[in-house]
Design a protein around this motif. Structure first.
Motif, PDB file in Angstrom:
ATOM      1  N   UNK A   1      31.940 -34.736  -0.830  1.00 61.67           N
ATOM      2  CA  UNK A   1      33.304 -35.262  -0.727  1.00 61.67           C
ATOM      3  C   UNK A   1      33.828 -35.208   0.705  1.00 61.67           C
ATOM      4  N   UNK A   2      33.117 -34.503   1.577  1.00 58.71           N
ATOM      5  CA  UNK A   2      33.533 -34.409   2.983  1.00 58.71           C
ATOM      6  C   UNK A   2      32.311 -34.632   3.877  1.00 58.71           C
ATOM      7  N   UNK A   3      31.810 -35.872   3.931  1.00 62.54           N
ATOM      8  CA  UNK A   3      30.671 -36.129   4.812  1.00 62.54           C
ATOM      9  C   UNK A   3      31.065 -36.147   6.282  1.00 62.54           C
ATOM     10  N   UNK A   4      32.348 -36.384   6.542  1.00 63.70           N
ATOM     11  CA  UNK A   4      32.875 -36.360   7.912  1.00 63.70           C
ATOM     12  C   UNK A   4      34.240 -35.696   7.894  1.00 63.70           C
TER      13      UNK A   4
ATOM     14  N   UNK B   1      28.580 -34.828   9.067  1.00 66.67           N
ATOM     15  CA  UNK B   1      27.718 -33.900   8.366  1.00 66.67           C
ATOM     16  C   UNK B   1      26.238 -34.202   8.444  1.00 66.67           C
ATOM     17  N   UNK B   2      25.803 -35.434   8.125  1.00 64.66           N
ATOM     18  CA  UNK B   2      24.362 -35.715   8.138  1.00 64.66           C
ATOM     19  C   UNK B   2      23.706 -35.513   9.499  1.00 64.66           C
ATOM     20  N   UNK B   3      24.495 -35.554  10.586  1.00 67.37           N
ATOM     21  CA  UNK B   3      23.920 -35.332  11.918  1.00 67.37           C
ATOM     22  C   UNK B   3      23.586 -33.864  12.167  1.00 67.37           C
ATOM     23  N   UNK B   4      24.209 -32.972  11.420  1.00 69.36           N
ATOM     24  CA  UNK B   4      23.970 -31.537  11.585  1.00 69.36           C
ATOM     25  C   UNK B   4      24.105 -30.873  10.212  1.00 69.36           C
ATOM     26  N   UNK B   5      23.072 -31.008   9.363  1.00 69.94           N
ATOM     27  CA  UNK B   5      23.172 -30.503   7.985  1.00 69.94           C
ATOM     28  C   UNK B   5      23.548 -29.029   7.879  1.00 69.94           C
ATOM     29  N   UNK B   6      23.075 -28.209   8.810  1.00 69.49           N
ATOM     30  CA  UNK B   6      23.399 -26.779   8.742  1.00 69.49           C
ATOM     31  C   UNK B   6      24.899 -26.550   8.928  1.00 69.49           C
ATOM     32  N   UNK B   7      25.478 -27.237   9.931  1.00 64.95           N
ATOM     33  CA  UNK B   7      26.920 -27.104  10.161  1.00 64.95           C
ATOM     34  C   UNK B   7      27.707 -27.710   9.001  1.00 64.95           C
TER      35      UNK B   7
ATOM     36  N   UNK C   1      30.839 -42.419  15.386  1.00 63.91           N
ATOM     37  CA  UNK C   1      30.227 -41.167  15.804  1.00 63.91           C
ATOM     38  C   UNK C   1      30.627 -40.828  17.235  1.00 63.91           C
ATOM     39  N   UNK C   2      30.998 -39.583  17.463  1.00 63.27           N
ATOM     40  CA  UNK C   2      31.399 -39.150  18.799  1.00 63.27           C
ATOM     41  C   UNK C   2      32.861 -39.373  19.103  1.00 63.27           C
ATOM     42  N   UNK C   3      33.606 -39.974  18.158  1.00 59.17           N
ATOM     43  CA  UNK C   3      35.025 -40.229  18.399  1.00 59.17           C
ATOM     44  C   UNK C   3      35.806 -38.919  18.543  1.00 59.17           C
TER      45      UNK C   3
END
Length: 376
Positions: free
Chosen positions: A33-36, A50-56, A81-83
């Motif tokens: 529910x919170x991918x970003x 989220x998908x760019x850093x699964x651990x975080x 991304x990067x915004x």
């Protein structure tokens, strides 16, 4: 991702094992529910994907914290991304799980209840579906994107509650045994009363305060209840894309002008949002105050800004020095704050928490405790 152990750990942290909400928290994948989300660094908001850093992603999603998903009109879902944003006000979020569960527990939800909840990220809706079944849950939000995104994410889990784009202060789409609002309101919307079934309960927070209000519908079409001995803070209800802001000219005057009156407070400098009891009492009397603060070395400044053009600026060096206060406009905001602190020092407590609540059928909400009274 191995999210299930994280969800189970979170459930053990925020809900007692015997609670009927424990299984819901332990088995709902909050990260879906919170991918970003937006994270604040000072006044700058950085986009986290989220998908760019699964651990975080797992660490953030399965911690008991609020994740901001919208700043002003900028959805994290649709940002690049990067915004980052130089400044802005949060306008939607995924509420910390322990608070969602607390609000549901205040509602005293029974197994056969039909429940109306607010959407946001959809996580709270997913918990209600896991606990009751999706046919007993209705979820609404004023933001069409949030409703559509939550509906899709719920569908992936096989949950299909009734969803709607709706201003919760207006006409509601059905009748319910429980209304649980995780956005704050003032006053309690009169439209909630006909939407509550006989004996139904509403749970919400009063805008600008830490006050949780619960009330049960009465035979005359009104409701009675209390301010709970508990605290919660939610974003105010909004009726459009963003919140109305204090006018720039008022802020500029408060930042630099001497004001119409200069005095010295008898108390150390206080930033009211750090003292919820005091802030809640002030908000009940003067709804809509905006608070700002700034630190410059050992010098601290706090501003109170009010929609009628009143403002107060209090500045102190160190934590024990009484601040010099500049005030202007129709109301003396800092003087009102000091009166509340006088009452706290004299009585040892403030009357808002534990107050009785009466809501008339036409929506007038009154808080009383002893001789104290406040009308929303």
């Amino acid at each position: 991702m191995k999210w299930l152990p994280q969800a189970r750990r979170l459930a053990h942290e925020v809900v007692r094992p015997e609670s009927r909400w424990h299984s819901a928290v332990a088995n709902v994948p909050r990260h879906q529910f919170v991918p970003r989300w937006w994270e604040a660094d000072g006044e700058v908001w950085h986009l986290r994907t989220g998908p760019d850093d699964p651990e975080a992603w797992l660490k953030a999603a399965y911690s008991d914290r609020t994740l901001v998903t919208r700043v002003d009109a900028c959805h994290a879902d649709t940002a690049d991304a990067g915004d980052f944003l130089d400044c802005g006000t949060p306008t939607s979020s995924s509420t910390l799980p322990s608070l969602v569960v607390r609000m549901y527990r205040h509602a005293m939800i029974a197994d056969d209840n039909q429940v109306l909840v607010t959407t946001g990220s959809g996580y709270g809706t997913a918990l209600a579906c896991a606990r009751l079944g999706d046919t007993q849950v209705t979820s609404i939000d004023v933001d069409e994107h949030l409703v559509q995104a939550a509906e899709e994410r719920l569908g992936v889990l096989g949950e299909h509650p009734q969803m709607g784009v709706c201003d919760i202060t207006g006409l509601l789409p059905g009748e319910y045994d429980r209304i649980v609002s995780t956005v704050s309101v003032r006053p309690v919307p009169v439209s909630w009363l006909p939407a509550l079934r006989p004996g139904g309960r509403l749970v919400t927070t009063i805008a600008g305060t830490g006050l949780i209000l619960t009330a049960d519908k009465t035979a005359d079409g009104g409701a009675v209840g209390r301010i709970e001995w508990d605290r919660a803070g939610f974003m105010r209800i909004r009726h459009g894309d963003i919140y109305e802001q204090i006018a720039d000219d008022l802020w500029k005057g408060a930042a630099r002008d001497d004001g119409e009156e200069v005095s010295q407070s008898r108390y150390p400098l206080l930033y009211p949002p750090d003292a919820w009891d005091v802030m809640s009492m002030l908000e009940l009397k003067l709804p809509g105050i905006e608070y700002r603060q700034k630190e410059d070395g050992e010098t601290r400044t706090v501003w109170l800004l009010y929609p009628d053009g009143s403002w107060a600026r209090a500045t102190a060096t160190g934590f024990l020095e009484s601040p010099v206060v500049h005030e202007s406009g129709p109301r003396r905001l800092w003087a009102e704050l000091d009166r509340i602190r006088n009452r706290l020092n004299r009585s040892g407590a403030l009357p808002a928490y534990g107050a009785q609540v009466t809501i008339t059928p036409d929506g007038m909400t009154t808080l009383t405790r002893g001789s104290w009274e406040a009308v929303l």
